[in-house]
Enzyme design. Sequence first.
Site, PDB file in Angstrom:
ATOM      1  N   HIS A  26       0.853  -1.190   0.000  1.00 26.05           N
ATOM      2  CA  HIS A  26       0.000   0.000   0.000  1.00 26.05           C
ATOM      3  C   HIS A  26       0.894   1.247   0.000  1.00 26.05           C
ATOM      4  O   HIS A  26       1.881   1.305   0.737  1.00 26.05           O
ATOM      5  CB  HIS A  26      -0.895  -0.003   1.239  1.00 26.05           C
ATOM      6  CG  HIS A  26      -1.859   1.152   1.271  1.00 26.05           C
ATOM      7  ND1 HIS A  26      -2.952   1.222   0.426  1.00 26.05           N
ATOM      8  CD2 HIS A  26      -1.892   2.282   2.031  1.00 26.05           C
ATOM      9  CE1 HIS A  26      -3.615   2.347   0.673  1.00 26.05           C
ATOM     10  NE2 HIS A  26      -2.985   3.011   1.628  1.00 26.05           N
ATOM     11  N   GLU A  75      -9.409  -9.284   6.024  1.00 29.16           N
ATOM     12  CA  GLU A  75     -10.706  -9.011   5.386  1.00 29.16           C
ATOM     13  C   GLU A  75     -11.009  -7.520   5.371  1.00 29.16           C
ATOM     14  O   GLU A  75     -11.611  -7.015   4.433  1.00 29.16           O
ATOM     15  CB  GLU A  75     -11.812  -9.781   6.112  1.00 29.16           C
ATOM     16  CG  GLU A  75     -11.745 -11.291   5.879  1.00 29.16           C
ATOM     17  CD  GLU A  75     -12.945 -12.010   6.468  1.00 29.16           C
ATOM     18  OE1 GLU A  75     -14.070 -11.775   5.986  1.00 29.16           O
ATOM     19  OE2 GLU A  75     -12.739 -12.792   7.421  1.00 29.16           O
TER      20      GLU A  75
END
Length: 1015
Positions: free
Chosen positions: A920, A953
């Site tokens: 990221h 998740e």
Amino acid sequence: MAEHVLVIGSGGREHALAWKLAQSPHVQKVLVAPGNAGTADCGKICNSAVSVSNHSILAQFCKDHNVGLVVVGPEVPLAAGIVDDLTAAGVPCFGPSAKAAQLEASKSFSKSFMDRHGIPTARWSSFTDPQEACRYIRGADFPALVVKASGLAAGKGVIVAKDKDEACQAVLDIMKDKTFGTAGDTVVVEELLEGEEVSCLCFSDGSTVAAMPPAQDHKRLLDGDQGPNTGGMGAYCPTPQVSEEMLQQIRTTVLQKTVDGMKEDGIPYVGVLYAGLMLTDQGPKVLEFNCRFGDPECQVLLPLLKSDLYEVLKNTLESKLASDPPLWLDDSAAVTVVMASEGYPGVYKKGVEITGLSQLTEMGLQVFHAGTALKEGGGVVTSGGRVLTVTAVRPTLESALHSANQGVAAVGFPNAVYRRDIGHRAIAYLTRTRGLTYKDSGVDIAAGNKLVDIIKPLAKATSRSGCSADLGGFAGLFDLKAAGFVDPILVSGTDGVGTKLKIAQDCNVHNTLGQDLVAMCVNDVLAQGAEPLFFLDYFSCGHLDVGVASSVIGGIVEGCQMAGCALLGGETAEMPGVYGAGEYDLAGFCVGAVERGSLLPRLGDIQEGDLLIGVASSGVHSNGFSLVRKILERAGLQYSSPAPFGSPGQTMGETLLTPTKIYSRLLQPILRSGTVKAYAHITGGGLLENIPRVLPKELAVDLDATRWRIPSVFSWLQKEGGLSEEEMARTFNCGLGAVLVVGKQDAQRVLRQLQAQEEAWIVGSLMHKLPGGEAVVVRNLLDSLKAGPNPSPDTSVLQNGASHADSSSRKRTKVAVLISGTGTNLQALIEQTKKPSSSAEIVVVISNRPGVLGLKRASMAGIQTRVVDHKLYGSRAEFDSTIDRVLEEFGVEVVCLAGFMRILTGNFVRKWNGKLLNIHPSLLPSFKGVNAQKQALQAGARVSGCTVHFVAEEVDAGAIIAQEAVPVLTNDTEESLSERIREAEHRAFPSALELVSSGAVRLGEDGRLLWSQSA
């Protein structure tokens, strides 16, 4: 591993392509479909009957026959989308896409494109109504006498009329009588330009153009440019009428502008771009574009190509032309003469027997077959209009034409039609009377300018914060503040590569020396803890060979990119009489900077008991080569002799020219951490003289040679030269390119950081130096050299308590990479896993989009690819389960998401929990989600960076494995910050992958990281 290559086509151009590709050591076999008599069972080359029109069948054929590259010769398959279809099927294919091929396939598209992008061309208009076309011809205030079928017409769809009546008749022939079939549904009528016609081709990787020498073909059938137009009756190269200045103008205003325009229009052009030009009084103007090699231009260009064609094509597909441009023969000319059947370009007879071809090889000539076939029972017969070409390469154009004509006369081919005056315009141009020039004294200013033009875009590619790397000024500028420095001290270093130069010159291998030169300077600057900022080079020679010089400087560019510094400038000195033929010398200069508080060595902190960490060298590096050459002479070996050490199949020259390692990107983050007290570059003076340079006088070094892997080249040198232990340690690095001094408490952490990217070992410690004692003691060196390379150095505990687990014993973890686009992070992962010390192996690359560049990157690296197109699945779960099946098929253990633009389902993430990595572009947990760089700028953050984390998740919420900080500069834009973060990603992602795949770190049941005690 040697490749199988498939060439599509059957003409002289395709024979020339196959002939040149077969010369590459990377190529095991060249298949030609359908080919001709010249490509039938000729050494590495053979014909194939595979259908080239059915792209699905062709793709399967390529996979079944291990074809690693397809090269398309003619324009029709390109316009039909062969490149698009094969690439989508995972088969690398050289040539432009169907959309890009419109530059040739549609004259109307091409002319509109040139007008839109300001590319010089003739005035024109297109028509679908013949009456409107004729009204335009008669009413134009310029000679509108060139009539073209807009579509593909096998190179024959152009009529140059003598007057307006003939031009109008040409329109009617094309549009009403369908002379060229559906290609003439639209016609282009354009201005008749006057001047010299030339062909300027280039390789294009979508951004960079690498121009070929200009050529000129001869369209008319008979001598004196008489008779009907043909596909081409001969060509020569280079064209002296095109000066270096004019070629630069063509490169800038036509070739580069075209590639830039296609990129701007969203149609990147990758392949060969052919510009047919008229040299008018107003400058060069484009007559037409072709999307492939010309025929017969190809038959004179490829014999003059010094580089390996296979490597050039791969560099084009991999966008590497800027750093590794093709090289061409200097001081040589090529002429090719076409032999055609009687009656060509009209009706002609087939099956005429051809004899005498074997004589041409003895004459030093090359025959490229076109319209030929094998005769039953043996022999070669004609099967087309243009039958074959005879090519000669000689020092001058006149001698090349003479040799080619002699070759044609030796061929037994009844009633053959051919020209005897190929290159007549150039010969007339060359025989003009002229005065002396600077070039006559041995200094070629044009060659120097050509070199500058070649290296300008290369240097530009090294731009970094603080410097734009634009060559051409009197001096270069560097802005320390823009580079993020607050209280810097400048550090400078200069060096050369010694007599390693002689080996490169004798082997005619020049592209590796640049990395050596940069490494020798940059690695020295690192010793002060400095970040290398910019580099300058000095290249001196007796005669400037542009190909050699550009190869050397291309290597310097690659070295600068590896080091993270800009190539800010340089000097090329051509000094006739100072150097012998083929000789040159090199010097390099590097300037770096370090914040005042981070300066190395920290002499006050270094103490007895500190540990020494050695970082692996790649071999001899760039010192001691005078002794190496003397040992070679004593052993009676040549540079071409098989090397008795190193990788199987390598020659002595190849092994000895292994480039010096550049340690800056590896070591800078570690040096900045403050855990390293000193760093020594093991350069001239070897182990004995370099380590003491960074130590207090009262301390000595205790090294144990059993604790690192000594490359076999050093064992061979010691044995063949009968070198003493002291001579080895004082002359060579003996396997250690750098040595770090660290405290005991930091040793294991620093070692882990190093081993994530490079081989490294704890090799010794510091002790009190006794009066009159040695500054460096190397124990067990002679025994270790005689024993040969130790794949598993001693990992037992040192007296000071340190231990070391050798990275070479680690199991390689099977890794899959999921992508959606270009795969720049994928490339960084590929390069990391190719290292012998890596714990990871990429076994498959999966893309959810067909035809993306990342698939090409994987294929060119020999990695299996799969396309799982998300558009073909009814649900995310169905898509994810297909991905899962592919992962299981390849036995994947770790999955990396590298620009994968799909959200994975919770079931998938749970199944692969602890095995799924993502990166990221921020320092998580800050700035999660999309537009992270924009968020950082809007928040006024002073530091951003990148984070590699396990996937959870919740988006961007998994446990963090590795981070790298990137300062936010005051003048940063979203684009500039993103670019610097991308560079950090290319370092952080491979490091994190190594930590996970080596078992150094794993995800615990509570979602937190667990570090291995033995890591």
